[in-house]
Design a protein around this motif. Sequence first.
Motif, mmCIF file in Angstrom:
data_model
loop_
_atom_site.group_PDB
_atom_site.id
_atom_site.type_symbol
_atom_site.label_atom_id
_atom_site.label_comp_id
_atom_site.label_asym_id
_atom_site.label_seq_id
_atom_site.Cartn_x
_atom_site.Cartn_y
_atom_site.Cartn_z
ATOM 1 N N UNK B 109 0.849 -1.201 0.000
ATOM 2 C CA UNK B 109 0.000 0.000 0.000
ATOM 3 C C UNK B 109 0.880 1.245 0.000
ATOM 4 N N UNK B 110 0.589 2.182 -0.891
ATOM 5 C CA UNK B 110 1.256 3.488 -0.891
ATOM 6 C C UNK B 110 0.237 4.552 -0.535
ATOM 7 N N UNK B 111 0.674 5.558 0.200
ATOM 8 C CA UNK B 111 -0.192 6.698 0.491
ATOM 9 C C UNK B 111 0.386 7.925 -0.195
ATOM 10 N N UNK B 112 -0.506 8.636 -0.870
ATOM 11 C CA UNK B 112 -0.125 9.850 -1.590
ATOM 12 C C UNK B 112 -0.869 10.993 -0.918
ATOM 13 N N UNK B 113 -0.142 12.002 -0.440
ATOM 14 C CA UNK B 113 -0.838 13.125 0.188
ATOM 15 C C UNK B 113 -0.348 14.444 -0.410
ATOM 16 N N UNK B 114 -1.238 15.418 -0.423
ATOM 17 C CA UNK B 114 -0.872 16.742 -0.932
ATOM 18 C C UNK B 114 -1.937 17.286 -1.844
ATOM 19 N N UNK B 115 -1.742 18.527 -2.252
ATOM 20 C CA UNK B 115 -2.769 19.176 -3.068
ATOM 21 C C UNK B 115 -2.696 18.736 -4.528
ATOM 22 N N UNK B 116 -1.573 18.138 -4.943
ATOM 23 C CA UNK B 116 -1.417 17.792 -6.362
ATOM 24 C C UNK B 116 -1.579 16.298 -6.642
ATOM 25 N N UNK B 117 -2.233 15.567 -5.736
ATOM 26 C CA UNK B 117 -2.289 14.114 -5.961
ATOM 27 C C UNK B 117 -3.030 13.754 -7.246
ATOM 28 N N UNK B 118 -4.030 14.554 -7.628
ATOM 29 C CA UNK B 118 -4.755 14.244 -8.866
ATOM 30 C C UNK B 118 -3.828 14.358 -10.081
ATOM 31 N N UNK B 119 -2.957 15.354 -10.065
ATOM 32 C CA UNK B 119 -1.955 15.510 -11.125
ATOM 33 C C UNK B 119 -1.063 14.277 -11.209
ATOM 34 N N UNK B 120 -0.571 13.865 -10.061
ATOM 35 C CA UNK B 120 0.390 12.756 -10.019
ATOM 36 C C UNK B 120 -0.252 11.481 -10.553
ATOM 37 N N UNK B 121 -1.490 11.205 -10.117
ATOM 38 C CA UNK B 121 -2.163 9.973 -10.549
ATOM 39 C C UNK B 121 -2.503 10.048 -12.042
ATOM 40 N N UNK B 122 -2.970 11.226 -12.487
ATOM 41 C CA UNK B 122 -3.382 11.359 -13.886
ATOM 42 C C UNK B 122 -2.214 11.175 -14.850
ATOM 43 N N UNK B 123 -0.990 11.423 -14.385
ATOM 44 C CA UNK B 123 0.168 11.212 -15.264
ATOM 45 C C UNK B 123 0.422 9.732 -15.518
ATOM 46 N N UNK B 124 -0.064 8.886 -14.612
ATOM 47 C CA UNK B 124 0.315 7.471 -14.669
ATOM 48 C C UNK B 124 -0.816 6.540 -15.082
ATOM 49 N N UNK B 125 -2.062 6.942 -14.829
ATOM 50 C CA UNK B 125 -3.183 6.017 -15.043
ATOM 51 C C UNK B 125 -4.189 6.621 -16.021
#
Lengths: 109, 188
Positions: B109-125
């Motif tokens: 399990x990884x936890x992603x926190x912060x205001x830009x998490x949608x950016x980070x996920x959208x780059x990969x999935x």
Amino acid sequence: MLILECPYCGVHAEETELHGGGEAHLTRHGPESSDQDFEGYLFQRENPRGVHFERWRHVHGCGKWFHAARCTATLEVFGTYSAQTSEPPQHIRDRISAKRPGWSWRELA
Amino acid sequence: MSEPVSALNAAAFDGLAHVQEAGLHGMITLRGDHADADFAQAVADVAGVAMPDQREVVSGGDTSLIWMSPDELLLLCPYAEAGETVTKLTEALGDTHALAVDVSDARVVFTLTGTHIRDVIAKLAPVDMSPAAFRPGMVRRTRFAQVAAAVWLRDDETAQIICFRSVAPYMFALLCNAATPGTEVGIF
């Protein structure tokens, strides 16, 4: 880009999340069948320009197989439906008829 | 007995978002027909939370029930309780056509926190990460670059990503790269 809605999890999945499974609604003929039926099942495939029925698997999602009706020329998707059927449901056929009057595919029309 | 160790020993990275390997989690895969009342009742009784709707997560205390497919759930619980919970589930399920398996050591399990998490996920999935389409409490099984994963949006600034333990270093590298400072896209 091809986007299909998985009928099992409702996700609008992009092509890379799916795996194509070839032509839909094949009748399987086994060792007891005639050579002609067996050859047809193994090798004879439709390759239409236009309306086509295919099997797809939501491989990076719920893992379920489903069916899709789409146009091979424009990538327009007429609809997706359950894998547990041997022919396309009436509402999918109606939608195709509305957009491609006079369509035919194997013995369907 | 050897000491259980998580895949990346709580590795962390700070960038556009904080990437954290979330340590040991109890994870139980449940297979069974969600529409079967006996199955739903047994699961809800043992888990102590209600059955989730399609692509949703129901949490209570340190237990979460994640919808994985029309016949699969993932139960998150404290690592030490996973074995006991599987036993309870197996008893409660009885003759129901269902399966409960402890997969705690097979997943990470990884936890992603912060205001830009949608950016980070959208780059990969290949997932629509707009706030209107993907809301807190929703889960989506998809791929992150080349590997299968599930992403659960806990709230607007926290996401949990679950994938196979065997690809944990690859996933961590992906997330860190997508969270490189200065690479925000800023469309969400």
